[in-house]
Enzyme design. Structure first.
Site, PDB file in Angstrom:
ATOM      1  N   HIS A  98       0.958  -1.294   0.102  1.00  0.00           N
ATOM      2  CA  HIS A  98      -0.099   0.058  -0.118  1.00  0.00           C
ATOM      3  C   HIS A  98       1.057   1.198  -0.140  1.00  0.00           C
ATOM      4  CE1 HIS A  98      -2.591   2.993   1.667  1.00  0.00           C
ATOM      5  NE2 HIS A  98      -3.746   2.144   1.611  1.00  0.00           N
ATOM      6  N   ASP A 126       3.294  -4.267   7.983  1.00  0.00           N
ATOM      7  CA  ASP A 126       2.076  -3.274   7.739  1.00  0.00           C
ATOM      8  C   ASP A 126       0.952  -4.276   8.009  1.00  0.00           C
ATOM      9  OD1 ASP A 126      -0.314  -2.162   6.848  1.00  0.00           O
ATOM     10  OD2 ASP A 126       0.537  -1.533   5.263  1.00  0.00           O
ATOM     11  N   GLN A 160      -4.177  -4.859   7.094  1.00  0.00           N
ATOM     12  CA  GLN A 160      -5.175  -5.742   6.657  1.00  0.00           C
ATOM     13  C   GLN A 160      -5.310  -6.933   7.299  1.00  0.00           C
ATOM     14  OE1 GLN A 160      -7.848  -4.925   4.383  1.00  0.00           O
ATOM     15  NE2 GLN A 160      -6.911  -2.982   3.716  1.00  0.00           N
ATOM     16  N   LYS A 176     -10.109  -0.010  10.696  1.00  0.00           N
ATOM     17  CA  LYS A 176     -10.210  -1.256   9.947  1.00  0.00           C
ATOM     18  C   LYS A 176     -10.304  -2.675  10.782  1.00  0.00           C
ATOM     19  CE  LYS A 176      -7.025   0.419   6.329  1.00  0.00           C
ATOM     20  NZ  LYS A 176      -7.828   0.812   5.216  1.00  0.00           N
ATOM     21  N   CYS A 215      -4.572   2.440  -3.724  1.00  0.00           N
ATOM     22  CA  CYS A 215      -3.330   2.927  -3.296  1.00  0.00           C
ATOM     23  C   CYS A 215      -2.231   1.899  -3.209  1.00  0.00           C
ATOM     24  CB  CYS A 215      -3.607   3.276  -1.593  1.00  0.00           C
ATOM     25  SG  CYS A 215      -4.749   4.781  -1.543  1.00  0.00           S
TER      26      CYS A 215
HETATM   27  C1  LIG Z   1      -2.285  -2.513   3.528  1.00  0.00           C
HETATM   28  C2  LIG Z   1      -2.541  -1.147   4.149  1.00  0.00           C
HETATM   29  N1  LIG Z   1      -1.598  -0.456   4.557  1.00  0.00           N
HETATM   30  C3  LIG Z   1      -1.911   0.805   5.007  1.00  0.00           C
HETATM   31  C4  LIG Z   1      -3.213   1.386   5.118  1.00  0.00           C
HETATM   32  C5  LIG Z   1      -3.368   2.627   5.460  1.00  0.00           C
HETATM   33  O1  LIG Z   1      -4.079   2.707   6.648  1.00  0.00           O
HETATM   34  P1  LIG Z   1      -4.600   4.159   7.142  1.00  0.00           P
HETATM   35  O2  LIG Z   1      -5.395   4.871   5.825  1.00  0.00           O
HETATM   36  O3  LIG Z   1      -5.873   3.744   8.028  1.00  0.00           O
HETATM   37  O4  LIG Z   1      -3.722   4.888   7.568  1.00  0.00           O
HETATM   38  C6  LIG Z   1      -4.159   0.479   4.302  1.00  0.00           C
HETATM   39  C7  LIG Z   1      -5.439   1.191   4.293  1.00  0.00           C
HETATM   40  O5  LIG Z   1      -5.790   1.777   3.342  1.00  0.00           O
HETATM   41  C8  LIG Z   1      -3.816  -0.738   3.987  1.00  0.00           C
HETATM   42  O6  LIG Z   1      -4.821  -1.425   3.415  1.00  0.00           O
END
Ligand SMILES: Cc1ncc(COP(=O)(O)O)c(C=O)c1O
Ligand SMILES: Cc1ncc(COP(=O)(O)O)c(C=O)c1O
Lengths: 405, 138, 405, 138
Positions: free
Chosen positions: C120, C197, C200, C223, C363
């Protein structure tokens, strides 16, 4: 128009929830949330949640619309600025760190950042870090004996070396309100940028940032009758435009490859990742609530209470008040010491009578040093306070003396 | 609501794909991304006396973007970049619910006005055209 | 144990609030909040708000206690780590930026950061910025054709130049779950740091980060059935200890003078300013809710739904599924394309039938490039989904074809 | 609740201020801040055969901190830094609601157990003493 506090309190759910006596005098730490903000928050999180900025289904589209509507409400609160100049952050602290990061390209050896000794650590430590990173010099603007910004001293310090001036609009200890318009003219004359920490000033009424003439303005939702978790950095478009990205992540890019990313225009460039959507909606609702109030009446109400509090304190032996005594120069944030008792012991015993105050350095250690003390007691007023709150505090102090001798 | 979005005229315009492709020797090229979905348009333009005489586009996008690109290709010839920027500005306002449709040819996007998440899909080609004017100015 | 979705949905207030049909298949963007989290949030903000970490009156003390209790709940969710290793942030994005900043002293010319093409943007852009700042090199770990991490390729890239490896635990596009324990062993062998990370992965069940063997782990409350506005960076104490301060402000210092500040130990050093208290309490309540679930049953439920969805899609002409087809290797995040239709048009028409899905690059543009596409449709599952949701999506796709031809 | 906090024994101990002041030629000095209120203690210590033989403190703090400093001054002589660190650890646990009071002299702090925001006020002098052991170890 007199303020009917009983009516006004109906807008603040906490007063139904907390058992009496409940004299909340810590609004400078966090104000209580107004009902529309609470409803916006709970409704979004519980009944209508979707992520913003990209979804096409109706729930997501409605969330995005509400988010951008919150931006417009904040833009109105700041005097009707361009909503694209309103960057949502997690709070004042993040907003000021973003400001210090964004202005870093203007810093370097031989350049100066001026901050005052009145600053909250959140408007001091980011500049210390930025100066350490860039080699710029951090210079302190002194305060007067009664805890106001020393405007003359500031003006003497302004010269072509100064790149940034970072000042609080109102002190979270002395309550002193600085003459930002005057400072702005002087700062502009030397070509520097003026960053204003509005965390304490905004809760006391809308601010026209363009009229003030500052360049960046930061505040927190939770101190302005919104929720915890969201804040704002407003910046003049021309100034924000060249800011380098601060936090990297989703939503702030136009295109990403592994080798390279290109970034969106403000405000999106500075809103990486999922924003604190619920808290932002609460902030928008709080801004709208604020715009609907009669601030002339609320201001008069606050001045009357501040006067009562200052007079009550001044009448006590061994009380030292840490701010200006002229209520025209200050907000209702009143810090003081009792010569023979420690702030923590005082606050603890005040709580006994339902009086919520704060004891400590209030994240303003340089100002404590200025006063030659370690800590103080602070009582801070909001529109929902009344004379009974002030009197409970004053009577409580007598009890403290009785118990602690 | 969105079924109305995909009415026959939009589908037909998207399928028509007027102006799709490239110019032999374009005088000006603009590329524009929709940061929200990764859609992209590339405009190639020929100008004479400050007016567009030929415009081709390579569009990777949804039906709305493709219909809009096709319409742009029909509307651009004879206009100056500044006029195209003005067209985009008026399109933005009209989509947002203010003012008149900037050109009768664009009236088929009327149902999109209620779907704010898709405004940028319609605007992408016009934003790219508006960028021609900005480049000129700078 | 079969999962009774009707019972489980009682824990999610949105299902009472949204009119049917409501097939929420966008939990990877933001999951719906569970009732205990909503109640913790609304109760704190509306009925019991005070700032944390310093107040001595009972309301403030209770807020501080609740805040630290949330830290303990998160520590349990992560396998029973030391609560002092849990840093609260505004979300995954801020957590990963904090990680990249904190690890920057390990970066420099000749040093490498490995990220995968599955990342992401929030686990990619911060590393691009850190590499640009320090002169380190960003190196991409490829993915397999079916969108999994290429473990062999990663292992070939590991050598003494590698300082940091930053990987997603589960892809937000392909749903592929990486074998973090295997990666961790290889990363440790070359003395590098492993940042995971978990945004998910966490919503699909508790994670024992010590057992996994990673060094830092990030995720978002919104999430994971909490509120928007809060997230977590967990880090091994020895690793966090030397991290330089990231954001400057209140609460993260031991002493501040104008010339110099000294900083508190983790986690406080990294929690500058007023934290998102309400969202943090919601996250704590969500973590507790998660710990009370039967994840074996929920996992089986999710696998069954994922299988049904994958089979339904595979049976359609011109559908391309972007992730592994073995449900043992993935979570229920399913992205796909229809050859002849654009994701936005598809999502728009699915919404018509109350099916909430997401179209776009999610993203993850480098991954889109890997697949040679611009965008895809994504349906993502959570415990509250059922067969009717999956079937509504599949039938909706048939309608899309009928309308768009 | 907090009125009980300020019972006579605590007030008396704070007023007594046992060990307040400085040593002529301290062998070891530790300073410790309470980051939450800016309170500060400075310990000056003389050791013999690894045991504290003299301890003086300069304390700027609330009644609880001052009472605790006074008690530390009475408890420290004869103990090793490691024993003082252990005392702090047990004090922390006891305040948090677990275990026995680590020394009868500290029992006067019992009402503080219910007031978590003040635990660090009581602990500040003992945390400073515990730091003696950490310095030794490193
Ligand atoms: C794999 C992953 N990493 C990071 C993020 C970023 O999370 P947040 O937008 O809550 O900061 C997301 C969510 O969009 C994600 O799916
Ligand atoms: C003057 C001032 N600036 C900045 C801050 C920091 O605000 P926050 O903690 O909401 O980031 C505060 C509040 O504590 C403040 O009073």
């Amino acid at each position: 128009m007199r303020v009917d506090v009983a009516v006004l309190r109906r807008d603040f759910p906490i007063f139904e929830a907390q058992p009496a006596p409940f004299h909340y005098l810590d609004s400078a730490a966090t104000a209580q949330i107004c009902r529309p903000a609470l409803e916006a928050l709970c409704r979004f999180e519980g009944k209508a949640r979707a992520n913003v900025k990209r979804g096409v289904y109706r729930l997501a589209e409605a969330a995005t619309r509400a988010f951008e509507e919150a931006r417009r409400q904040v833009a109105r609160l700041l005097g009707g600025v361009d909503p694209a100049e309103v960057v949502f952050t997690a709070g004042t602290t993040l907003a000021l760190n973003l400001a210090a990061h964004g202005l870093s390209p203007r810093l370097g050896p031989g350049r100066r950042v001026l901050v005052s000794v009145l600053e909250h650590h959140s408007n001091l430590v980011p500049w210390q870090l930025a100066c350490a990173r860039t080699g710029a010099e951090l210079v302190a603007v002194p305060a007067t004996a009664d805890g106001r910004l020393d405007h003359e001293a500031l003006e003497r310090l302004l010269d072509s070396r100064v790149a940034v001036v970072a000042l609080t609009h109102a002190s979270n200890v002395t309550g002193a309100v600085s003459d930002v318009a005057r400072v702005a003219r002087a700062v502009r004359a030397v070509g520097a940028v003026l960053v204003v920490d509005g965390a304490q000033r905004i809760p006391h009424g809308p601010v026209d940032v363009r009229r003030l003439g500052c360049d960046l303005y930061a505040f927190s939702g939770h101190k302005a009758y919104g929720a915890t978790g969201a804040g704002v950095l407003w910046g003049r478009r021309e100034l924000l435009e060249p800011f380098p990205p601060f936090l990297g992540g989703g939503e702030m890019i136009t295109r990403v490859t592994l080798a390279h990313s290109s970034y969106r225009e403000p405000p999106h460039r500075f809103e990486a990742g999922t924003p604190p959507i619920g808290p932002v909606l609460a902030l928008g609702a709080a801004a709208r609530w604020m715009m609907a109030q009669d601030w002339q009446a609320l201001r008069a109400h606050e001045e009357a209470l501040t006067r009562r509090l200052l007079a009550g304190l001044a009448a006590m032996r061994d009380v030292r008040i840490l701010g200006p005594t002229d209520v025209g120069e200050r907000i209702g944030v009143v810090a003081f010491t009792l010569e023979s008792h420690h702030p923590h012991d005082i606050c603890q015993l005040l709580d006994e009578r339902g009086v919520c105050t704060r004891g400590g350095h209030h994240c303003a250690q340089p100002l404590m040093d200025h006063f030659g003390i370690e800590a103080s007691v602070r009582a801070s007023l909001a529109p929902y306070n009344d004379e009974a709150d002030v009197d409970a505090l004053l009577e409580g102090l007598e009890t403290v003396r009785r118990i602690l001798g | 609501m969105s079924a109305r979005l995909y009415h026959e005229a939009i589908l037909a315009e998207a399928r028509r794909g007027e102006g799709a492709g490239r110019l032999e020797a374009p005088e000006r090229v603009v590329e524009r991304d929709n940061p929200l979905c990764g859609d992209r348009i590339r405009l190639e333009v020929q100008l004479r006396d400050g007016r567009v005489v030929a415009l081709r586009h390579t569009t990777r996008g949804c039906l709305l973007t493709r219909a809009a690109a096709s319409l742009l290709a029909r509307l651009a010839p004879g206009r100056t970049p500044a006029e195209l920027a003005e067209l985009d500005r008026r399109l933005e306002h009209w989509l947002a619910g203010a003012g008149e449709v900037p050109d009768e040819a664009l009236a088929l996007f009327a149902p999109v006005r209620e779907v704010s998440s898709r405004h940028d899909c319609v605007r992408l080609p016009f934003m790219a055209a508006a960028a021609l004017a900005r480049e000129e100015a700078s």
